[in-house]
Each structure stands twice: as structure tokens, then as C-alpha cells.
Design a protein around this motif. Structure first.
Motif, PDB file in Angstrom:
ATOM      1  N   LEU A 309       4.289  -8.699  -5.228  1.00 24.53           N
ATOM      2  CA  LEU A 309       2.841  -8.734  -5.037  1.00 24.53           C
ATOM      3  C   LEU A 309       2.315  -7.298  -5.017  1.00 24.53           C
ATOM      4  O   LEU A 309       2.772  -6.472  -4.226  1.00 24.53           O
ATOM      5  CB  LEU A 309       2.515  -9.428  -3.718  1.00 24.53           C
ATOM      6  N   SER A 310       1.338  -7.000  -5.887  1.00 25.00           N
ATOM      7  CA  SER A 310       0.767  -5.651  -5.977  1.00 25.00           C
ATOM      8  C   SER A 310      -0.617  -5.626  -5.336  1.00 25.00           C
ATOM      9  O   SER A 310      -1.472  -6.450  -5.673  1.00 25.00           O
ATOM     10  CB  SER A 310       0.659  -5.208  -7.439  1.00 25.00           C
ATOM     11  N   LEU A 311      -0.810  -4.698  -4.404  1.00 28.46           N
ATOM     12  CA  LEU A 311      -2.087  -4.533  -3.722  1.00 28.46           C
ATOM     13  C   LEU A 311      -2.487  -3.068  -3.747  1.00 28.46           C
ATOM     14  O   LEU A 311      -1.645  -2.175  -3.872  1.00 28.46           O
ATOM     15  CB  LEU A 311      -2.023  -4.983  -2.266  1.00 28.46           C
ATOM     16  N   GLU A 312      -3.790  -2.839  -3.581  1.00 29.63           N
ATOM     17  CA  GLU A 312      -4.298  -1.484  -3.392  1.00 29.63           C
ATOM     18  C   GLU A 312      -5.256  -1.504  -2.221  1.00 29.63           C
ATOM     19  O   GLU A 312      -6.084  -2.413  -2.097  1.00 29.63           O
ATOM     20  CB  GLU A 312      -5.014  -0.982  -4.645  1.00 29.63           C
ATOM     21  N   THR A 313      -5.157  -0.536  -1.340  1.00 27.20           N
ATOM     22  CA  THR A 313      -6.044  -0.473  -0.182  1.00 27.20           C
ATOM     23  C   THR A 313      -6.628   0.928  -0.059  1.00 27.20           C
ATOM     24  O   THR A 313      -6.020   1.916  -0.469  1.00 27.20           O
ATOM     25  CB  THR A 313      -5.291  -0.817   1.120  1.00 27.20           C
ATOM     26  N   SER A 395      10.462  -3.552  -1.656  1.00 24.51           N
ATOM     27  CA  SER A 395       9.077  -3.294  -1.279  1.00 24.51           C
ATOM     28  C   SER A 395       8.870  -1.790  -1.149  1.00 24.51           C
ATOM     29  O   SER A 395       9.746  -1.076  -0.669  1.00 24.51           O
ATOM     30  CB  SER A 395       8.735  -3.988   0.041  1.00 24.51           C
ATOM     31  N   SER A 396       7.716  -1.318  -1.576  1.00 22.14           N
ATOM     32  CA  SER A 396       7.447   0.121  -1.510  1.00 22.14           C
ATOM     33  C   SER A 396       5.947   0.354  -1.527  1.00 22.14           C
ATOM     34  O   SER A 396       5.144  -0.571  -1.663  1.00 22.14           O
ATOM     35  CB  SER A 396       8.117   0.852  -2.683  1.00 22.14           C
ATOM     36  N   GLY A 397       5.574   1.617  -1.385  1.00 22.78           N
ATOM     37  CA  GLY A 397       4.167   1.983  -1.419  1.00 22.78           C
ATOM     38  C   GLY A 397       4.008   3.476  -1.598  1.00 22.78           C
ATOM     39  O   GLY A 397       4.950   4.243  -1.420  1.00 22.78           O
ATOM     40  N   GLN A 404      -7.751   7.611   1.901  1.00 27.19           N
ATOM     41  CA  GLN A 404      -6.584   6.883   2.408  1.00 27.19           C
ATOM     42  C   GLN A 404      -6.185   5.747   1.460  1.00 27.19           C
ATOM     43  O   GLN A 404      -5.878   4.635   1.879  1.00 27.19           O
ATOM     44  CB  GLN A 404      -6.848   6.337   3.815  1.00 27.19           C
ATOM     45  N   THR A 405      -6.192   6.045   0.169  1.00 27.28           N
ATOM     46  CA  THR A 405      -5.812   5.057  -0.836  1.00 27.28           C
ATOM     47  C   THR A 405      -4.309   4.829  -0.809  1.00 27.28           C
ATOM     48  O   THR A 405      -3.525   5.773  -0.786  1.00 27.28           O
ATOM     49  CB  THR A 405      -6.241   5.526  -2.235  1.00 27.28           C
ATOM     50  N   MET A 406      -3.921   3.558  -0.805  1.00 26.02           N
ATOM     51  CA  MET A 406      -2.516   3.189  -0.824  1.00 26.02           C
ATOM     52  C   MET A 406      -2.291   2.122  -1.890  1.00 26.02           C
ATOM     53  O   MET A 406      -3.108   1.226  -2.080  1.00 26.02           O
ATOM     54  CB  MET A 406      -2.069   2.632   0.523  1.00 26.02           C
TER      55      MET A 406
END
Length: 574
Positions: A309-313, A395-397, A404-406
Motif C-alpha cells: 500500500l502506497s501513501l503520501e502524507t 515496509s519503508s518510508g 513534513q512530507t512522507m
């Protein structure tokens, strides 16, 4: 500092804020520096995935239909299986018997139904694979083994009386995992022990191009009687299409169980089959929480060993302004303008790193609202009970910028056998400043417990111990390494606070000591009012004699926000 904290730090199992404390401590502690060097980058074990996804309604019938066209050439593994094989076949009952007697996971069989384009292996291939028989294999590995994505290798090299054999390789666009066996000249297996192996690994394409020039990201760990070494490919390729059709993993050990030598091999890996069945579902939905955290759900990629699952915050403009206003007010903008003389963060920079660290918790639900997967990035995951079928090894990031983009990639046991799923946000965790302080007279503490209520927290400190040796000891029910003081306590945290850190201790002479809280033996629960309660111990590093008085404080608390309301329907190809 305790060895389990160092191992958790090296395994990326600590929150970012806690990792900073470990780094700060190790900078000044020669003993822990040597311990880190001894442990290296090796993992003690691969996490065990205990949850099994629920079965689709038509699972048994579909498996029976698949199996009706397949031969069963495998030999029984023991007398119990032989009895089962000699009985008349009842397909519905047989499906359940096989799952129980041969440890074939539900996740693996469900995938056999779902990935119709794959070549279905015989059950013997799956049952005999080390990725199925060793307990440390996660559910995704078992799934890939069931689908025939384990390649037998059998290549070996011998030096100094020690033989290294690459037994099996599992590979798809999310990861590569290799199982090694090491035996001495008498054929006795050599057990894996962290710090007793040395070497390097390479990843190249067909043309010999080095795809991982830094040489990092390889995980070493004990895997039953074997060693497992794996690499998260998402760190190298951001999509399945960019993974080459052919890869080569090269290894060169220069030390095995303390024996120096040279053990080198190249292992070619065919990625075509796994790439062909990789499926990516685009989602592209966005939500802004009341706290100003913006979450974008990008896509789900499913391959034989995982769904990724790919997310951006990031933070919205208002939250970012409030953050920088706080930094200015507290004087935490103390980064040096001149070049640093030593690589050490200032107190303000440490606080900035704490306060810009944030995490999520969410669930993946099926059409009936059952949780088939869950991710919870708070430290003590049992508090919420939603973590399920998560594969942390892939899992990674990564983060960047002042907003504070992740970017996050969260791995799960494959989402197979479902037409529709729902992503449901559960919580957002934000680190906030705390001001807890407790002044303790140690002579009084040794006579009776001391209770302190401060900043919404209630702490009852019960015992003080002085540890005078460097070796690991169990004192007061808690294991610690190095010299220092130990204080046992029970605590109830303020409402919605689930974790505390940035501990310090100061004696009556003004000396300040680094403090760490025991995690491995702590008991975290929620009381009837929902507040977090736990028992643990504080290790006061470097304390060589008992002072008259200690002032204990912590400066950061993790706040769990549940006032989030975001659900995203996801349409999958069944």
C-alpha cells in the motif's frame, strides 16, 4: 543501555523519536558503540506473522475445483499424513485436513485461486519449501511459496572447512529473500549468531550494473536452522515495471562464526514470472485531518509475496505555521550557522525531530466489515488491537521538505480472493511537548513507594537499584546492560496519550543523566477509562553511586487522535 533496545534500533522497530535518543546515547557511550559494532546490521529474527486472512465464501469449492485437475505425487511427511492420504477423498473435508496437517496457510491457498494465470505447483513443492516449513516465514512468504515463486538453488562454496549453500531464493517486485545453510567439515550445521559473520552483498542487472551501489538495506537473521538474508526492492525500484527481468545477487563472506576466509557466489534470479502477475490498483484519494495532516492514498500493488500500500502524507499550511511558531517561542531554532565541528544535534534540533515525527493507524476491511489487515505505528500495538497481517520487512518510508512530507510503503499478506475492500483510517499519532517532573528522595523510596501526580500523569515509583557492572543483569525483574541506576515504577498516562519519551534525570548536584525506559518487559494496557497504564523501569545511564535526590522528567508525549473520519472503497480484480 539494554541490548534489546540496540537490536530494536538496528531493526527499525523503534519510533523515530526513540531512535534519536539511542543515537544520542551511543555517540557518548563507548560500550554501546562496541555493542552496535558487534551486532552490525544483522537482525536477530524475522518477525512472525500470526494472523491469517479470512476465507472467501466460495473458497473450499474453488480450491476443490482447482485440485481436481492436479496430480498428488508427494510423499507423506509423517505417519499422520500417510493415514490421511489412504482415506477416500472428501474434497470439502480434504481441503481443511490439508491446511491443518501440512501447514498450508489460508493466504497461500486463496492466492492459488486468485492468481489464475500462474502455474500452480504441486503441494509437494510447497510443503517441502523451507519458506513454508520454517516458523519465521511471514504469511507473504508462504503465499509466494504456494504459488511456485521459490527457486531451488543448491549452489555452494567451501573454504576453511566451512561450506555455504544457498538453498532457496524467493523473489518478486517487492523483495528478494535467500535461505543459507552453513555446515562445518563434519556436516554439522552452524547456528546463526549476530556479530559472528562478516561480508557484503551486491545486486546487479544482466549487464552487470550495480543497482544498489551503497550496499545497504540487506537484512540478516536467524531462520530456523538456517540464515535468511533479504532485501526490500522498493528501496531500489518504485514500480514493478522498473524491476529488470534478470537480477543477480552476489555475496562475499569474509568471516563465518569467527573464522576468516573467502566464500563468494553469484545467484542469478529470473524475475519475469513474478513481474507478469504484479497488479497495481490506482486509488488517488486524499483526506485532511482536523489536526492538519494530509493523507493521500495512492495505490495498492499486489505480487505473490505481498500487497504493498502506497501513501503520501504531509502537513497543511496552517499546521506548518503553528509548528514554526512553537519552535520560535521555545527557542528550539538553535541549529548552528557555522559548519559543525562534530556531528551532534543541538537540543532544539532533537526537539524538532521529535515534533515532526508522526504516525498512522488504519484498517483494511472486507465487504462484510471484517478486518483482513491492519497497520498501527504506535510503539505498543496491543493497545488498539488492529495490527494484522502486516509484513514489516518490506515496509519503508522516506521524508523530505519543511511541510513534513512522507512517502510510505506498507506491506501486507496479499489481498487475494476479494472484489472490494475498504481502507479505514483509525488514528493519527502526533508527538507533543510534555512537562512531567518528579523529585524523588531515594532513601525514602527505598523505604516505601512514592506517588507523584504531574501534568495529568500519575507515577508510583517503587524501588531503586544501583547496577555496578557492565554485563547484562536481571535486576528487579528487568534486564539491563552497563553501569547505572534502575527505578521501577507504575504509571497512568493522561487521556489519549499512548507513549512517552525524552527522559532525563538530574541529581542534587545538577548532574544530568540520559535515561531510557524498558520496553521489552513493560506491560501496557488500557484502564476502564481508556487511559494507558503500564509497569516498567527506567535505566539511568552512567550513575555510579546513589545520589540523595533525583529529578525525573520526560519531554515528549505521543498523542493519539481518534477524531478522524475517512473511509476509501477499493475495487479489486478478483
Amino acid at each position: 543501555m539494554k541490548s534489546n533496545q540496540l537490536k530494536a534500533y538496528l531493526s527499525d522497530d523503534l519510533p523515530h523519536s526513540e531512535s534519536l535518543l539511542v543515537e544520542r546515547h551511543v555517540e557518548e557511550c563507548s560500550y554501546c558503540q562496541s555493542e552496535l559494532e558487534k551486532i552490525g546490521g544483522e537482525l536477530r529474527e524475522i518477525r512472525v506473522l500470526g494472523d491469517i486472512p479470512p476465507l472467501p465464501d466460495a473458497f473450499t469449492e474453488e480450491v476443490a475445483n482447482k485440485l481436481a485437475h492436479l496430480p498428488f505425487p508427494f510423499q507423506a511427511q509423517d505417519e499422520r499424513m500417510q493415514v490421511a492420504l489412504n482415506k477416500p477423498i472428501n474434497w470439502k473435508k480434504r481441503s481443511m485436513d490439508i491446511m491443518k496437517k501440512t501447514a498450508i496457510t489460508v493466504a497461500g491457498l486463496a492466492a492459488a485461486v486468485t492468481f489464475g494465470t500462474m502455474v500452480s505447483p504441486t503441494f509437494a513443492n510447497y510443503v517441502n519449501s523451507l519458506f513454508n516449513t520454517v516458523n519465521q516465514a511471514d504469511g507473504g512468504m508462504k503465499n509466494a511459496a504456494a504459488e511456485g515463486y521459490v527457486q531451488e538453488v543448491g549452489k555452494k562454496v567451501t573454504d576453511k572447512g566451512i561450506t555455504v549453500t544457498v538453498k532457496e531464493v524467493l523473489a518478486d517486485p517487492t523483495r528478494i529473500a535467500l535461505i543459507f545453510e552453513m555446515v562445518d567439515k563434519d556436516g554439522k550445521k552452524l547456528d546463526f549468531k549476530a556479530g559472528e559473520y562478516g561480508g557484503e552483498f551486491t545486486l546487479t542487472d544482466k549487464a552487470g550494473k550495480d543497482l544498489n551501489p551503497e550496499g545497504d538495506g540487506w537484512r540478516w537473521g536467524k531462520y530456523g536452522d538456517y540464515m535468511l538474508i533479504s532485501k526490500n526492492l522498493r528501496d531500489v525500484f518504485d514500480s514493478a515495471e522498473k524491476v529488470p527481468d534478470e537480477l543477480t545477487v552476489g555475496f562475499a563472506f569474509n568471516k563465518i562464526r569467527g573464522t576468516e576466509g573467502s566464500w563468494k557466489l553469484d545467484i542469478p534470479i529470473d524475475m519475469k514470472k513474478a513481474k507478469e502477475v504484479a497488479k497495481t490498483i490506482e486509488i488517488n484519494q486524499e483526506y485532511t485531518s482536523p489536526q492538519g495532516v494530509v493523507i493521500r492514498l495512492d495505490n495498492i500493488m499486489t505480487v505473490p509475496s505481498a500487497s504493498l500500500l502506497s501513501l503520501e502524507t504531509h502537513w497543511n499550511e496552517q499546521r506548518n505555521k503553528e509548528y514554526w511558531k512553537l519552535i520560535e517561542e521555545k527557542g528550539w531554532n538553535d541549529a548552528p550557522e557555522e559548519p559543525r565541528k562534530e556531528m551532534r544535534l543541538t537540543p532544539g534540533e532533537i526537539m524538532q525531530d521529535f515534533l515532526t515525527s508522526y504516525n498512522l493507524a488504519y484498517e483494511i476491511l472486507d465487504e462484510k466489515g471484517n478486518r483482513i489487515a491492519g497497520r498501527d505505528d504506535t510503539f505498543f500495538k496491543t493497545l488498539n488491537g488492529i495490527e494484522k497481517n502486516s509484513v514489516h520487512s518490506i515496509s519503508s518510508g522516506r521524508g523530505e521538505g519543511d511541510s513534513q512530507t512522507m512517502e510510505w510503503w506498507h506491506g501486507f499478506t496479499p489481498f487475494t480472493g476479494y472484489e472490494k475492500l475498504t481502507f479505514k483510517l483509525h488514528s493519527i499519532y502526533l508527538n507533543e511537548p510534555a512537562s512531567f517532573e518528579a523529585k524523588i528522595a531515594l532513601d525514602e523510596l527505598n523505604k516505601q513507594p512514592v506517588t507523584v501526580e504531574n501534568s495529568g500523569s500519575t507515577f508510583t515509583f517503587s524501588k531503586f537499584h544501583l547496577k555496578t557492572t557492565e554485563e547484562e543483569e536481571k535486576i528487579g525483574g528487568y534486564k539491563s546492560e552497563g553501569k547505572g541506576g534502575i527505578i521501577e515504577f507504575e504509571a497512568t498516562l493522561p487521556k489519549d496519550i499512548v507513549y512517552i519519551t525524552d527522559w532525563k534525570a538530574k541529581d542534587e548536584a545538577g548532574n544530568v543523566y540520559s535515561v531510557s525506559m524498558d520496553h521489552s518487559d513493560g506491560e501496557y494496557i488500557r484502564g476502564k477509562d481508556g487511559r494507558v497504564q503500564f509497569k516498567s523501569a527506567l535505566f539511568i545511564d552512567g550513575l555510579e553511586k546513589q545520589p540523595k535526590e533525583l529529578t525525573i522528567s520526560y519531554g515528549i508525549q505521543e498523542h493519539q487522535y481518534r477524531d478522524v473520519n475517512w473511509e476509501v472503497p477499493i475495487q479489486l480484480d478478483k
